[in-house]
Design a protein around this motif. Structure first.
Motif, PDB file in Angstrom:
ATOM      1  N   GLU A  10       3.967  -8.394   7.538  1.00 35.49           N
ATOM      2  CA  GLU A  10       4.942  -8.393   6.447  1.00 35.49           C
ATOM      3  C   GLU A  10       4.648  -7.337   5.384  1.00 35.49           C
ATOM      4  OE1 GLU A  10       7.501 -10.506   6.690  1.00 35.49           O
ATOM      5  OE2 GLU A  10       6.631 -11.305   8.543  1.00 35.49           O
ATOM      6  N   LYS A  11       3.634  -6.527   5.607  1.00 34.41           N
ATOM      7  CA  LYS A  11       3.200  -5.612   4.543  1.00 34.41           C
ATOM      8  C   LYS A  11       4.193  -4.460   4.353  1.00 34.41           C
ATOM      9  CE  LYS A  11      -0.779  -7.692   3.794  1.00 34.41           C
ATOM     10  NZ  LYS A  11      -0.775  -8.822   2.894  1.00 34.41           N
ATOM     11  N   GLN A  12       4.441  -4.153   3.102  1.00 33.20           N
ATOM     12  CA  GLN A  12       5.297  -3.017   2.739  1.00 33.20           C
ATOM     13  C   GLN A  12       4.397  -1.811   2.499  1.00 33.20           C
ATOM     14  OE1 GLN A  12       8.565  -2.916   2.698  1.00 33.20           O
ATOM     15  NE2 GLN A  12       8.926  -5.115   3.029  1.00 33.20           N
ATOM     16  N   ILE A  13       4.579  -0.795   3.340  1.00 35.50           N
ATOM     17  CA  ILE A  13       3.697   0.375   3.273  1.00 35.50           C
ATOM     18  C   ILE A  13       4.535   1.634   3.081  1.00 35.50           C
ATOM     19  CG2 ILE A  13       1.943   1.704   4.552  1.00 35.50           C
ATOM     20  CD1 ILE A  13       1.582  -0.967   6.257  1.00 35.50           C
ATOM     21  N   GLY A  14       4.065   2.530   2.222  1.00 29.78           N
ATOM     22  CA  GLY A  14       4.806   3.780   2.007  1.00 29.78           C
ATOM     23  C   GLY A  14       3.871   4.974   2.022  1.00 29.78           C
ATOM     24  N   ALA A  19       0.841  -1.209   0.000  1.00 24.52           N
ATOM     25  CA  ALA A  19       0.000   0.000   0.000  1.00 24.52           C
ATOM     26  C   ALA A  19       0.866   1.246   0.000  1.00 24.52           C
ATOM     27  CB  ALA A  19      -0.921   0.017   1.219  1.00 24.52           C
ATOM     28  N   ILE A  20       0.499   2.195  -0.849  1.00 19.89           N
ATOM     29  CA  ILE A  20       1.158   3.507  -0.854  1.00 19.89           C
ATOM     30  C   ILE A  20       0.093   4.581  -0.668  1.00 19.89           C
ATOM     31  CG2 ILE A  20       2.135   5.237  -2.430  1.00 19.89           C
ATOM     32  CD1 ILE A  20       4.289   3.469  -3.154  1.00 19.89           C
ATOM     33  N   ILE A  21       0.384   5.505   0.253  1.00 15.53           N
ATOM     34  CA  ILE A  21      -0.498   6.649   0.485  1.00 15.53           C
ATOM     35  C   ILE A  21       0.139   7.849  -0.208  1.00 15.53           C
ATOM     36  CG2 ILE A  21      -1.445   8.182   2.262  1.00 15.53           C
ATOM     37  CD1 ILE A  21      -0.848   5.661   4.202  1.00 15.53           C
ATOM     38  N   ILE A  22      -0.651   8.573  -0.971  1.00 15.92           N
ATOM     39  CA  ILE A  22      -0.139   9.771  -1.641  1.00 15.92           C
ATOM     40  C   ILE A  22      -0.674  10.987  -0.897  1.00 15.92           C
ATOM     41  CG2 ILE A  22      -0.006  11.068  -3.795  1.00 15.92           C
ATOM     42  CD1 ILE A  22      -0.698   8.466  -5.283  1.00 15.92           C
ATOM     43  N   GLY A  23       0.217  11.760  -0.280  1.00 16.16           N
ATOM     44  CA  GLY A  23      -0.189  12.950   0.466  1.00 16.16           C
ATOM     45  C   GLY A  23      -0.036  12.744   1.951  1.00 16.16           C
ATOM     46  N   GLY A  24       0.679  13.662   2.582  1.00 15.09           N
ATOM     47  CA  GLY A  24       0.938  13.542   4.024  1.00 15.09           C
ATOM     48  C   GLY A  24       0.285  14.657   4.816  1.00 15.09           C
ATOM     49  N   CYS A  45      -4.106   7.995   8.028  1.00 12.12           N
ATOM     50  CA  CYS A  45      -4.176   6.667   7.417  1.00 12.12           C
ATOM     51  C   CYS A  45      -2.877   5.891   7.698  1.00 12.12           C
ATOM     52  CB  CYS A  45      -4.394   6.836   5.902  1.00 12.12           C
ATOM     53  SG  CYS A  45      -4.641   5.298   5.022  1.00 12.12           S
ATOM     54  N   ALA A  46      -1.743   6.582   7.531  1.00 10.20           N
ATOM     55  CA  ALA A  46      -0.442   5.928   7.750  1.00 10.20           C
ATOM     56  C   ALA A  46      -0.265   5.506   9.205  1.00 10.20           C
ATOM     57  CB  ALA A  46       0.684   6.877   7.335  1.00 10.20           C
ATOM     58  N   LEU A  47      -0.709   6.358  10.142  1.00  8.48           N
ATOM     59  CA  LEU A  47      -0.552   6.021  11.568  1.00  8.48           C
ATOM     60  C   LEU A  47      -1.367   4.776  11.937  1.00  8.48           C
ATOM     61  CD1 LEU A  47      -0.583   9.623  13.088  1.00  8.48           C
ATOM     62  CD2 LEU A  47       1.276   7.952  13.333  1.00  8.48           C
ATOM     63  N   VAL A  48      -2.587   4.689  11.425  1.00  7.44           N
ATOM     64  CA  VAL A  48      -3.411   3.518  11.764  1.00  7.44           C
ATOM     65  C   VAL A  48      -2.846   2.261  11.091  1.00  7.44           C
ATOM     66  CG1 VAL A  48      -5.716   2.482  11.632  1.00  7.44           C
ATOM     67  CG2 VAL A  48      -5.480   4.891  12.236  1.00  7.44           C
ATOM     68  N   LEU A  49      -2.425   2.381   9.841  1.00 10.81           N
ATOM     69  CA  LEU A  49      -1.808   1.210   9.186  1.00 10.81           C
ATOM     70  C   LEU A  49      -0.542   0.797   9.946  1.00 10.81           C
ATOM     71  CD1 LEU A  49      -2.027   1.848   5.314  1.00 10.81           C
ATOM     72  CD2 LEU A  49      -3.387   0.278   6.695  1.00 10.81           C
ATOM     73  N   GLY A  50       0.256   1.790  10.330  1.00  8.80           N
ATOM     74  CA  GLY A  50       1.492   1.492  11.054  1.00  8.80           C
ATOM     75  C   GLY A  50       1.239   0.808  12.377  1.00  8.80           C
ATOM     76  N   SER A  51       0.156   1.218  13.044  1.00  6.73           N
ATOM     77  CA  SER A  51      -0.127   0.685  14.382  1.00  6.73           C
ATOM     78  C   SER A  51      -0.567  -0.781  14.353  1.00  6.73           C
ATOM     79  CB  SER A  51      -1.188   1.545  15.077  1.00  6.73           C
ATOM     80  OG  SER A  51      -2.438   1.393  14.446  1.00  6.73           O
ATOM     81  N   ALA A  52      -0.821  -1.297  13.155  1.00  9.69           N
ATOM     82  CA  ALA A  52      -1.230  -2.709  13.037  1.00  9.69           C
ATOM     83  C   ALA A  52      -0.020  -3.621  12.860  1.00  9.69           C
ATOM     84  CB  ALA A  52      -2.179  -2.869  11.849  1.00  9.69           C
ATOM     85  N   VAL A  62      -3.745   4.852  -1.910  1.00  4.35           N
ATOM     86  CA  VAL A  62      -4.679   5.769  -1.238  1.00  4.35           C
ATOM     87  C   VAL A  62      -4.308   7.186  -1.675  1.00  4.35           C
ATOM     88  CG1 VAL A  62      -5.570   6.624   0.963  1.00  4.35           C
ATOM     89  CG2 VAL A  62      -4.778   4.241   0.780  1.00  4.35           C
ATOM     90  N   VAL A  63      -5.244   7.882  -2.311  1.00  3.05           N
ATOM     91  CA  VAL A  63      -4.975   9.247  -2.769  1.00  3.05           C
ATOM     92  C   VAL A  63      -5.540  10.216  -1.737  1.00  3.05           C
ATOM     93  CG1 VAL A  63      -5.174  10.865  -4.692  1.00  3.05           C
ATOM     94  CG2 VAL A  63      -5.296   8.407  -5.139  1.00  3.05           C
TER      95      VAL A  63
END
Ligand SMILES: Cc1cc2nc3c(=O)[nH]c(=O)nc-3n(C[C@H](O)[C@H](O)[C@H](O)COP(=O)(O)OP(=O)(O)OC[C@H]3O[C@@H](n4cnc5c(N)ncnc54)[C@H](O)[C@@H]3O)c2cc1C
Length: 201
Positions: free
Chosen positions: A32-36, A5-10, A17-24, A114-115
């Motif tokens: 094992e998920k690669q997230i950016g 998963a890649i999120i576009i926009g910080g 979105c990134a914080l909740v994904l990271g917290s999992a 995720v845009v």
């Protein structure tokens, strides 16, 4: 490498979105998920914002500080999330089973995108233009846009979050939208079984 998963926009939605994904990170289905997250912060609405009306934020909090502190929070708590900074996304195109994201510097592949780039009509990302419509919840003269979606989903594996998803521009709404998309993605990774992440004392 192909990202999961890649999120576009910080901004508000993307960072939430990134914080909740990271917290999992300790959930077996997310381990094992690669997230950016691609964080080009120049055009964020947070740059000029001042917050007095957001629960949990100290009155007088500056949006510019949230941009910096949010990235630091993500880096400190969830360093496994790849932060790709100072790159502007130019195009998102579907190729076989994943999306190719071209920035002004690099190219990335990801299964889910995720845009979350905000609702300004100045948004120019090739590959997304066919989804652009006038924003359903903003004054017409402001010329805001949304990416047509159903419950944040534009098409399979392509999500939109925040003001660009059609929500009114309030910090809590944009953040909630980003968190909502994160739990949708976690639920997908969990084989469709609803999930969320709660820390406890
Ligand atoms: C002056 C001002 C005052 C405000 N005051 C309040 C208030 O008092 N209370 C309140 O609740 N809300 C307030 N808001 C609204 C709040 O800031 C927004 O609702 C919220 O920031 C929207 O979040 P978002 O994630 O949709 O967009 P943003 O926070 O704008 O985030 C979008 C992100 O995408 C990035 N981006 C854009 N294009 C690209 C690209 N091509 N590639 C990569 N990244 C890209 C941007 O740089 C930014 O980081 C205010 C807004 C402004 C402008």
């Amino acid at each position: 490498m192909i990202f999961d998963a890649i999120i576009i926009g910080g901004g508000a939605a993307g960072l939430s979105c990134a914080l909740v994904l990271g917290s999992a990170q300790h959930k077996p289905f997310a381990k094992e998920k690669q997230i950016g997250i691609i964080t080009h912060q120049k055009t964020s609405h947070l740059q000029n914002a001042l917050f007095n009306n957001v629960l949990g934020l100290k009155p007088g909090t500056l949006g510019a500080d949230i941009l910096n502190d949010g990235l630091a929070q993500l880096r400190n708590l969830y360093p496994h999330i790849n932060q790709i900074s100072k790159e502007k996304v130019l195009s998102v195109t579907k190729q076989d089973e994943h999306f190719i994201i071209e920035t002004n510097k690099n190219s990335y592949a990801s299964t889910i995108v995720v845009v979350a780039v905000g609702y300004t009509s100045l948004m120019h990302i090739d590959g997304l233009k066919s989804y652009i419509e006038p924003h359903p919840r903003a004054a017409t003269e402001k010329d805001r846009i949304w990416l047509k979606n159903e419950d944040h989903l534009i098409e399979k594996n392509l999500y939109v979050a925040g003001t660009l998803a059609g929500w009114r521009s309030q910090f809590a709404i944009a953040s909630g939208s980003g968190a909502h998309v994160a739990t949708d993605i976690l639920t997908l990774w969990n084989g469709g079984k609803h999930t969320k992440v709660h820390d406890k004392i």
